[in-house]
Design a protein around this motif. Sequence first.
Motif: not given
Length: 262
Positions: A76-97
């Motif tokens: 997710t990215e969202y513009g707070v003002d003309a010079n600032t953007t807040v960013i976020g990320r969420v991840e879920v996964g399955r690892l098999d080794d």
Amino acid sequence: MAYLGMATRIVLGVSLAHTMLVAMTDPGRADAFLEKPAEGKIILLSTFDLADQYWTRDGRLVPIGAYSKFSLSTFTEYGVDANTTVIGRVEVGRLDDLAGVKAQGAGAIGVRRLLFESGALRVAAQALVSAGTGLEGIPLRSAGAALDLRLAIAQTFSLAQRSAFIEVSAGPRVVTGDGRGLRLDATFGLKPAEKWLLLLQSFNRFNEAGPFGDRARAHKLQASFVYDFTEKWSLIGGVFGTVSARAERRQQGMLAGVQRRF
């Protein structure tokens, strides 16, 4: 964005922390930098990768046990003002080794700030804090938190009368319990048609904790596309693979997802 193989992860680019995926809607600027005030985008991405070989410290490829990872991510990215953007990320996964099947989950939040702009040239700084396992290659043995700092430079231009851009970002990444590494990412983007954006990206990690205990480096290439099928919605697809590494798996994979602008 960092570590896997056939059929994977983003980001992820960004740097964007990643390696985040870059999408450009205004031909005059790379919008990996900033969103317009009160506007933004959400990217839903699935990745799958495999690895059956490993680069030793002296550069030899040797077989390893089966390794695969499937993950679902939200950017997710969202513009707070003309010079600032807040960013976020969420991840879920399955690892098999060889150690068995593990569930992974992590999240990240950060900010990107424009530092300098002159015509088609833009310079921005980014800070991203993440926690959990799996996201951005955080080693399972670490405490599961990381700080990613980036300085990014982008230049837009015309190529064969088509809009294009180049972005380069670099900076340190500190992971609790595993010290500090360096990341250097580059993106070339081209709009061959109004609704299409083609991307060629390089994700590079240096002196980071590897999956087998040594300090690792890895160099991955990714080719992808963004197709705008409506004004707000876009399709995303791509493939990637590790082309060179030390003390790291040889990874290859693919990604698919959708983007929604708001």
